[in-house]
Design a protein around this motif. Sequence first.
Motif, mmCIF file in Angstrom:
data_model
loop_
_atom_site.group_PDB
_atom_site.id
_atom_site.type_symbol
_atom_site.label_atom_id
_atom_site.label_comp_id
_atom_site.label_asym_id
_atom_site.label_seq_id
_atom_site.Cartn_x
_atom_site.Cartn_y
_atom_site.Cartn_z
ATOM 1 N N THR A 40 18.012 17.784 -3.350
ATOM 2 C CA THR A 40 17.067 17.827 -2.226
ATOM 3 C C THR A 40 17.392 19.029 -1.343
ATOM 4 O O THR A 40 18.429 19.043 -0.685
ATOM 5 C CB THR A 40 17.239 16.582 -1.310
ATOM 6 O OG1 THR A 40 17.611 15.467 -2.102
ATOM 7 C CG2 THR A 40 15.995 16.328 -0.494
ATOM 8 N N ASP A 41 16.521 20.011 -1.319
ATOM 9 C CA ASP A 41 16.769 21.156 -0.431
ATOM 10 C C ASP A 41 16.683 20.732 1.029
ATOM 11 O O ASP A 41 15.773 20.001 1.418
ATOM 12 C CB ASP A 41 15.733 22.256 -0.681
ATOM 13 C CG ASP A 41 16.129 23.142 -1.851
ATOM 14 O OD1 ASP A 41 17.187 22.874 -2.451
ATOM 15 O OD2 ASP A 41 15.396 24.094 -2.146
ATOM 16 N N LEU A 42 17.600 21.208 1.844
ATOM 17 C CA LEU A 42 17.531 20.959 3.280
ATOM 18 C C LEU A 42 16.556 21.925 3.925
ATOM 19 O O LEU A 42 15.978 21.652 4.975
ATOM 20 C CB LEU A 42 18.889 21.191 3.943
ATOM 21 C CG LEU A 42 19.894 20.065 3.902
ATOM 22 C CD1 LEU A 42 20.574 20.040 2.551
ATOM 23 C CD2 LEU A 42 20.906 20.246 5.009
ATOM 24 N N ALA A 52 17.573 22.878 12.210
ATOM 25 C CA ALA A 52 18.952 23.270 11.916
ATOM 26 C C ALA A 52 19.810 22.010 11.921
ATOM 27 O O ALA A 52 19.391 20.953 12.398
ATOM 28 C CB ALA A 52 19.443 24.276 12.934
ATOM 29 N N TYR A 53 21.000 22.116 11.360
ATOM 30 C CA TYR A 53 21.900 20.968 11.257
ATOM 31 C C TYR A 53 23.335 21.379 11.569
ATOM 32 O O TYR A 53 23.696 22.557 11.473
ATOM 33 C CB TYR A 53 21.885 20.404 9.830
ATOM 34 C CG TYR A 53 20.542 19.938 9.349
ATOM 35 C CD1 TYR A 53 20.118 18.628 9.559
ATOM 36 C CD2 TYR A 53 19.690 20.809 8.679
ATOM 37 C CE1 TYR A 53 18.880 18.193 9.115
ATOM 38 C CE2 TYR A 53 18.443 20.390 8.237
ATOM 39 C CZ TYR A 53 18.043 19.084 8.457
ATOM 40 O OH TYR A 53 16.821 18.667 8.021
ATOM 41 N N ILE A 54 24.118 20.375 11.921
ATOM 42 C CA ILE A 54 25.564 20.532 11.892
ATOM 43 C C ILE A 54 26.048 19.693 10.717
ATOM 44 O O ILE A 54 25.689 18.513 10.603
ATOM 45 C CB ILE A 54 26.215 20.029 13.193
ATOM 46 C CG1 ILE A 54 25.714 20.855 14.374
ATOM 47 C CG2 ILE A 54 27.738 20.094 13.089
ATOM 48 C CD1 ILE A 54 25.946 20.190 15.714
ATOM 49 N N LEU A 55 26.815 20.306 9.845
ATOM 50 C CA LEU A 55 27.284 19.609 8.648
ATOM 51 C C LEU A 55 28.520 18.780 8.999
ATOM 52 O O LEU A 55 29.513 19.317 9.495
ATOM 53 C CB LEU A 55 27.610 20.638 7.559
ATOM 54 C CG LEU A 55 28.055 20.103 6.196
ATOM 55 C CD1 LEU A 55 27.012 19.150 5.610
ATOM 56 C CD2 LEU A 55 28.305 21.259 5.232
ATOM 57 N N GLY A 84 21.452 26.671 8.955
ATOM 58 C CA GLY A 84 20.102 27.079 9.324
ATOM 59 C C GLY A 84 19.907 27.393 10.795
ATOM 60 O O GLY A 84 18.781 27.425 11.273
ATOM 61 N N LEU A 85 20.993 27.649 11.524
ATOM 62 C CA LEU A 85 20.852 27.986 12.939
ATOM 63 C C LEU A 85 20.117 29.323 13.077
ATOM 64 O O LEU A 85 19.263 29.500 13.937
ATOM 65 C CB LEU A 85 22.236 28.074 13.589
ATOM 66 C CG LEU A 85 22.280 28.226 15.099
ATOM 67 C CD1 LEU A 85 21.439 27.167 15.787
ATOM 68 C CD2 LEU A 85 23.726 28.148 15.604
ATOM 69 N N VAL A 106 23.764 16.388 11.013
ATOM 70 C CA VAL A 106 23.089 16.005 12.248
ATOM 71 C C VAL A 106 22.068 17.074 12.592
ATOM 72 O O VAL A 106 22.380 18.257 12.575
ATOM 73 C CB VAL A 106 24.096 15.920 13.419
ATOM 74 C CG1 VAL A 106 23.393 15.515 14.700
ATOM 75 C CG2 VAL A 106 25.204 14.961 13.092
ATOM 76 N N GLU A 107 20.863 16.651 12.934
ATOM 77 C CA GLU A 107 19.820 17.610 13.298
ATOM 78 C C GLU A 107 20.113 18.277 14.632
ATOM 79 O O GLU A 107 20.688 17.665 15.534
ATOM 80 C CB GLU A 107 18.472 16.900 13.407
ATOM 81 C CG GLU A 107 17.863 16.599 12.079
ATOM 82 C CD GLU A 107 16.434 16.091 12.221
ATOM 83 O OE1 GLU A 107 15.766 16.460 13.215
ATOM 84 O OE2 GLU A 107 16.010 15.329 11.349
#
Lengths: 243, 243
Positions: A40-42, A52-55, A84-85, A106-107
Motif C-alpha cells: 500500500t503506497d503511503l 505527511a506522517y511521522i513514522l 512526505g514533509l 501518525v498523520e
Amino acid sequence: MIDVQNPLLSKLSAFATLTNSERASLGRFDRPRRCFEIGTDLMREGEKNSTAYILLDGWVLSYKLLRSGERQIVDFQVPGDFLGLRSLLLRTADHSIEPVTPIIAVEIGMTDLLRIFRESPRLAAAMLWALSTDGAVVVERLVSLGRRDAIERVAHFFLELGARLKVVGLATGDGYACPLSQYHLADALGLSAVHINRVLRQLREEELMTFRAGKVTFDNFDKLVQIAQFDTAYMDHGGAARE
Amino acid sequence: MIDVQNPLLSKLSAFATLTNSERASLGRFDRPRRCFEIGTDLMREGEKNSTAYILLDGWVLSYKLLRSGERQIVDFQVPGDFLGLRSLLLRTADHSIEPVTPIIAVEIGMTDLLRIFRESPRLAAAMLWALSTDGAVVVERLVSLGRRDAIERVAHFFLELGARLKVVGLATGDGYACPLSQYHLADALGLSAVHINRVLRQLREEELMTFRAGKVTFDNFDKLVQIAQFDTAYMDHGGAARE
C-alpha cells in the motif's frame, strides 16, 4: 497524552533539550495512528495535497519512477523520521513512499505544523534540523553515486543507517536489524543486485561487516569507517537550539 | 529598513502572501552585507559553527571533496537562496561553498532564525518550504546521476535552473544569463567536460537549446521539457501557508 515511545521525541531531543510544554506540543501529534501494510503506497508522486506522517514503527522507502519504468530509491526512512514533509510543503508529492515492512505512522498536516511553530520556535528549529539531516543524507547519496566505488558506497550506506537508527535507540556500535533486500540496496545505490551480492561477500570475507538474515553486524567498525570515509558530522547532535 | 530588492522576499512571497510585519521581520536580515570574490570559500566542509547566508547577488556552488581529490558539486545557488543553512543547523558544515561569480550575501545566525520563528510561524513554514525546494533539487540530481542519460541530465539541469531563476525574476521562458563553465556542469552531473561539450552541441544542432557566451537560450522549450521528463511540480508555488 505525552507518549514517551514516540521516536520523534528521541530524535528532536538530540537537537535540543525539550521542555515539558514542547513535549506536550509534540505529543498532541500522537493520533490518529495509522497502519500500512506492504503493497500500500503511503504517497504517490504527483499527488496533490498529500498528507505527511511521522513514522513510529517499521521501515519505508521513498522512490521516483522514470518513464522507462526504472526506479531510483531516494532514501529509506526509519522510526522518528518524517514522511512526505517536503511534499506537504511543496503541495505536490515529488516522490512516492511505500512500506518496506508493515508500519505505524501518525498523520501531520500543515495546520499542525503551523500550530507547533506558534507554540515553540525552538521546535520549529528542531524540525528544520531534522529536515536538514534528511537533506544531508540525500547529499551523501549523491556523492556516493557520483564519486564512490561500489565497496565505499555499500559501507557508507550501512554506517549511515546505523548512525540514524542509533539516535532512536534501534542500533548499537555492533549493528542493527535491517529488513532490506539486496534489490533495495541495488535500486538505492545504482548497482545491480549481483554486484551488491559480490560487495557484501567481500565485506564479509575481509571481516569488515556482515549483512545476513535481516541483521547488520559491524565486525570491524573503525576500518569500515575509514574505507567509507564516513563522517558522522552531518549526523551531529548536541543542542544547537540552546539559546 | 525593508529592502524590496531582497530576492529572498520574492522567493518566500511565492509561498505565502507576506504581511508587512513579516516583510519587516525578514528585512531586518538586511545587514551586514558581505562581498566575496572568486577564490574565497564562504564555508569549508568540516568547519564548526559556520555562518549561514542569504545570497543577494551572484552565483555560488556547493561541493564535497573526496580523499582522492575529486569533487562532487552538490548544487549551485542563485539569488534568494540560503547558503549553508543546513550546516548552521547541523553545527558542522557538511559541504564547502565557493563563489562562481563575485557575490553579495547577508549573514544569518541561529539567533536570527529563532527570532523570525518567534515573530511569525508562517515565515518559519515558508523557510521550511524553501529548504524543501532545495532538497527536491538534490533529489532530482540524484535521479539524474542514477537513472538519466547524458542528454536528459543536461536538459533537466538547465530547465531546473531556469525555473529557480524565474521565481526571483532572473529568467524568462526564453532563457537566462548563466556564468557556469562546462567544467562546472561536468562536476555536477558526473560527466566529463568533453562529454558535456558533445551533449551541448547535440542540443544546439537539434534546435532544442543553446548555451553559449554565458547565456542559455531555450529554442524549443516544450520539446526540451519532454526529453528531460521535467516536472515543475517540485518548484510549485502558490500559498500552501495560507491558513
